[in-house]
Design an enzyme around this catalytic site. Structure first.
Site, PDB file in Angstrom:
ATOM      1  N   GLY A 261      36.893  41.667  33.600  1.00 35.40           N
ATOM      2  CA  GLY A 261      36.625  42.090  34.969  1.00 35.40           C
ATOM      3  C   GLY A 261      35.232  42.670  35.103  1.00 35.40           C
ATOM      4  O   GLY A 261      34.286  41.996  35.532  1.00 35.40           O
TER       5      GLY A 261
ATOM      6  N   ARG B 202      51.503  38.167  37.025  1.00 37.00           N
ATOM      7  CA  ARG B 202      50.830  39.330  36.432  1.00 37.00           C
ATOM      8  C   ARG B 202      51.716  40.567  36.578  1.00 37.00           C
ATOM      9  O   ARG B 202      52.282  40.796  37.647  1.00 37.00           O
ATOM     10  CB  ARG B 202      49.496  39.584  37.135  1.00 37.00           C
ATOM     11  CG  ARG B 202      48.642  40.623  36.415  1.00 37.00           C
ATOM     12  CD  ARG B 202      47.276  40.821  37.050  1.00 37.00           C
ATOM     13  NE  ARG B 202      46.264  40.980  36.017  1.00 37.00           N
ATOM     14  CZ  ARG B 202      45.211  41.785  36.111  1.00 37.00           C
ATOM     15  NH1 ARG B 202      44.967  42.475  37.195  1.00 37.00           N
ATOM     16  NH2 ARG B 202      44.356  41.880  35.115  1.00 37.00           N
TER      17      ARG B 202
ATOM     18  N   GLN C 199      45.115  34.781  43.697  1.00 38.00           N
ATOM     19  CA  GLN C 199      46.123  35.818  43.425  1.00 38.00           C
ATOM     20  C   GLN C 199      46.809  36.211  44.735  1.00 38.00           C
ATOM     21  O   GLN C 199      46.156  36.631  45.686  1.00 38.00           O
ATOM     22  CB  GLN C 199      45.478  37.056  42.789  1.00 38.00           C
ATOM     23  CG  GLN C 199      46.549  38.016  42.285  1.00 38.00           C
ATOM     24  CD  GLN C 199      46.009  39.315  41.724  1.00 38.00           C
ATOM     25  OE1 GLN C 199      45.202  39.968  42.361  1.00 38.00           O
ATOM     26  NE2 GLN C 199      46.473  39.716  40.550  1.00 38.00           N
TER      27      GLN C 199
ATOM     28  N   TYR D 177      51.837  47.475  43.082  1.00 37.48           N
ATOM     29  CA  TYR D 177      52.037  46.847  44.399  1.00 37.48           C
ATOM     30  C   TYR D 177      53.475  46.349  44.579  1.00 37.48           C
ATOM     31  O   TYR D 177      54.326  46.562  43.705  1.00 37.48           O
ATOM     32  CB  TYR D 177      50.971  45.769  44.613  1.00 37.48           C
ATOM     33  CG  TYR D 177      49.588  46.378  44.625  1.00 37.48           C
ATOM     34  CD1 TYR D 177      49.234  47.307  45.610  1.00 37.48           C
ATOM     35  CD2 TYR D 177      48.664  46.105  43.624  1.00 37.48           C
ATOM     36  CE1 TYR D 177      47.982  47.918  45.599  1.00 37.48           C
ATOM     37  CE2 TYR D 177      47.411  46.711  43.613  1.00 37.48           C
ATOM     38  CZ  TYR D 177      47.074  47.622  44.600  1.00 37.48           C
ATOM     39  OH  TYR D 177      45.849  48.235  44.589  1.00 37.48           O
TER      40      TYR D 177
HETATM   41  C1  LIG Z   1      36.484  46.166  41.463  1.00 39.98           C
HETATM   42  C2  LIG Z   1      37.819  45.811  40.855  1.00 39.98           C
HETATM   43  C3  LIG Z   1      38.794  45.225  41.656  1.00 39.98           C
HETATM   44  C4  LIG Z   1      40.037  44.864  41.107  1.00 39.98           C
HETATM   45  N1  LIG Z   1      40.953  44.210  41.889  1.00 39.98           N
HETATM   46  C5  LIG Z   1      42.089  43.712  41.333  1.00 39.98           C
HETATM   47  C6  LIG Z   1      42.930  42.824  42.059  1.00 39.98           C
HETATM   48  O1  LIG Z   1      42.646  42.443  43.203  1.00 39.98           O
HETATM   49  N2  LIG Z   1      44.055  42.378  41.452  1.00 39.98           N
HETATM   50  C7  LIG Z   1      44.390  42.751  40.172  1.00 39.98           C
HETATM   51  O2  LIG Z   1      45.435  42.313  39.666  1.00 39.98           O
HETATM   52  N3  LIG Z   1      43.580  43.557  39.440  1.00 39.98           N
HETATM   53  C8  LIG Z   1      42.434  44.007  39.974  1.00 39.98           C
HETATM   54  N4  LIG Z   1      41.552  44.739  39.205  1.00 39.98           N
HETATM   55  C9  LIG Z   1      41.859  44.964  37.766  1.00 39.98           C
HETATM   56  C10 LIG Z   1      41.188  43.880  36.905  1.00 39.98           C
HETATM   57  O3  LIG Z   1      41.772  42.607  37.130  1.00 39.98           O
HETATM   58  C11 LIG Z   1      41.272  44.202  35.394  1.00 39.98           C
HETATM   59  O4  LIG Z   1      42.632  44.213  35.016  1.00 39.98           O
HETATM   60  C12 LIG Z   1      40.651  45.556  35.033  1.00 39.98           C
HETATM   61  O5  LIG Z   1      39.377  45.676  35.646  1.00 39.98           O
HETATM   62  C13 LIG Z   1      40.515  45.726  33.517  1.00 39.98           C
HETATM   63  O6  LIG Z   1      39.686  44.732  32.950  1.00 39.98           O
HETATM   64  P1  LIG Z   1      38.139  45.024  32.555  1.00 39.98           P
HETATM   65  O7  LIG Z   1      38.128  46.137  31.548  1.00 39.98           O
HETATM   66  O8  LIG Z   1      37.659  43.735  31.975  1.00 39.98           O
HETATM   67  O9  LIG Z   1      37.412  45.381  33.819  1.00 39.98           O
HETATM   68  C14 LIG Z   1      40.312  45.133  39.740  1.00 39.98           C
HETATM   69  C15 LIG Z   1      39.325  45.733  38.949  1.00 39.98           C
HETATM   70  C16 LIG Z   1      38.086  46.047  39.473  1.00 39.98           C
HETATM   71  C17 LIG Z   1      37.024  46.644  38.585  1.00 39.98           C
END
Ligand SMILES: Cc1cc2nc3c(=O)[nH]c(=O)nc-3n(C[C@H](O)[C@H](O)[C@H](O)COP(=O)(O)O)c2cc1C
Length: 367
Positions: free
Chosen positions: A314, A222, A98, A171
């Site tokens: 995630g 995204r 990414q 971002y």
């Molecule tokens: C610890 C953590 C770090 C994340 N870092 C990013 C990231 O670097 N880039 C991004 O697009 N989303 C990031 N997210 C969002 C996740 O990609 C995802 O959209 C979000 O956690 C919702 O999905 P989930 O309910 O399965 O956790 C992050 C989420 C978590 C929990």
């Protein structure tokens, strides 16, 4: 069950439709190369997924948003990223990096030179702890696009199967589309159409770079469909954005949502599901990744039924490295986050400092 059947994506075949969502690890080496701990963390989670999207990776020094954020800012980073891509691929998953620039959301303390906090316009985000950015000149915007394309070329050199342009979660790419952060009057702003110029130009240049490379390489985008601010991105704006994305040579698009089946966060009277709003425009012309609360087999299947082609998870893959295998075989999932999960130390520390975020989603922490 479609979830576990192979899926053709671009020139590649995923072994199933399950994706590891991009998640920042805050765990690079001090020089921003990928650490051994991160490689072990990703490798451990790759063995039953179709695709792994890595942590947001800075495309330049100016792009850096978080402490210990991995980077592809120059050629010296190719070797360490190559080790990560290989570790994921060895486990049978596609490896997608990414690419990221934090823009006005960059943590100010990481930038000794405050001139490095930049955005479309000099408008501060409505958040605590952020700086007022400097508006990029038109020439500098071109440079930022070049930085993304150069990082993408390095990702190709590193052996990744693809790159995802991080246009979500407030971002820089989103800042160019947002009427809150983009008040420009040049070709990068001023109307809904012009606010798409940055994303459109970046996608087109990325597609050209991939063509020049002469090997299959996936390109994903995204985005976040709405912003709470006024002015802010509305679902109507996003429909126009999706219409633009649909004309591009993208291999997938990825909506960032808190819940894969949610409706508007701006207009509580608008009961339409966001995925329906997106698909009304996209019409499945490009595969769509859904994410947000897809933590069980039932929710993963329900997400496909809602019209997503692929599903990303995630938190559940943080908590259970064997998530995909367990949902396929009907085994109980681990929801207790602890030190045995091969989480890189700074990531684990972050999670401990943000317990309520995970607890709200049904996860607990080992004491
Ligand atoms: C610890 C953590 C770090 C994340 N870092 C990013 C990231 O670097 N880039 C991004 O697009 N989303 C990031 N997210 C969002 C996740 O990609 C995802 O959209 C979000 O956690 C919702 O999905 P989930 O309910 O399965 O956790 C992050 C989420 C978590 C929990």
């Amino acid at each position: 069950m479609m979830l576990f059947k192979p899926y053709k994506l671009g020139a590649f075949t995923m072994r199933n439709r399950l994706v590891m969502a991009p998640m920042t690890t805050y765990s690079s080496n001090p020089d921003f190369t990928v650490s051994e701990e991160e490689i072990a963390y990703f490798k451990r989670r790759s063995s039953h997924l179709g695709m792994v999207i890595t942590a947001a990776t800075a495309v330049s020094a100016q792009a850096q948003a978080f402490p210990l954020q991995v980077s592809l800012k120059d050629d010296s980073f190719v070797a360490s990223q190559q080790a990560l891509a290989k570790a994921i691929q060895e486990e049978g998953a596609l490896a997608v990096v990414q690419l990221h620039h934090g823009g006005r959301m960059n943590v100010p303390s990481l930038h000794a030179d405050p001139n490095n906090i930049v955005s479309a316009s000099a408008i501060k985000a409505e958040r605590e702890g952020v700086a007022t950015p400097r508006a990029l000149s038109e020439e500098e915007v071109e440079q930022v696009i070049d930085d993304f394309v150069s990082a993408l070329k390095r990702a190709i050199a590193a052996g990744y199967d693809g790159a995802e342009l991080h246009g979500a979660n407030t971002y820089l790419l989103q800042q160019f589309f947002s009427p809150h952060s983009n008040r420009r009057t040049d070709r990068f702003g001023g109307s809904l159409d012009k606010r798409m110029t940055f994303a459109k130009t970046l996608i087109e240049r990325s597609v050209n770079a991939i063509k020049e490379a002469g090997r299959p390489f996936l390109l994903g985008y995204r985005f976040s469909p709405e912003e709470l601010e006024t002015p802010g991105i509305t679902l109507e704006d996003t429909q126009a954005f999706v219409a633009m994305l649909k004309t591009q040579a993208l291999d997938y698009v990825h909506i960032s949502l808190g819940r894969y089946n949610q409706s508007s966060i701006r207009e509580s009277s608008d009961k339409r599901k966001i995925v329906d709003v997106i698909q009304a425009e996209l019409k499945h012309a490009i595969p769509l990744i859904g994410v947000g609360g897809i933590h069980t087999k039932e929710s993963a299947e329900d997400a496909l039924a809602h019209g997503y082609e692929l599903v990303a998870t995630g938190m559940s893959i943080i908590a259970d490295p064997d998530w995909a295998l367990k949902i396929e075989t009907g085994k109980a999932l681990n929801t207790v986050i602890g030190p045995k999960l091969l989480l890189p130390t700074p990531l684990y520390q972050r999670l401990l400092n943000n317990k309520p975020w995970f607890e709200r989603n049904g996860y607990t922490f080992e004491v």
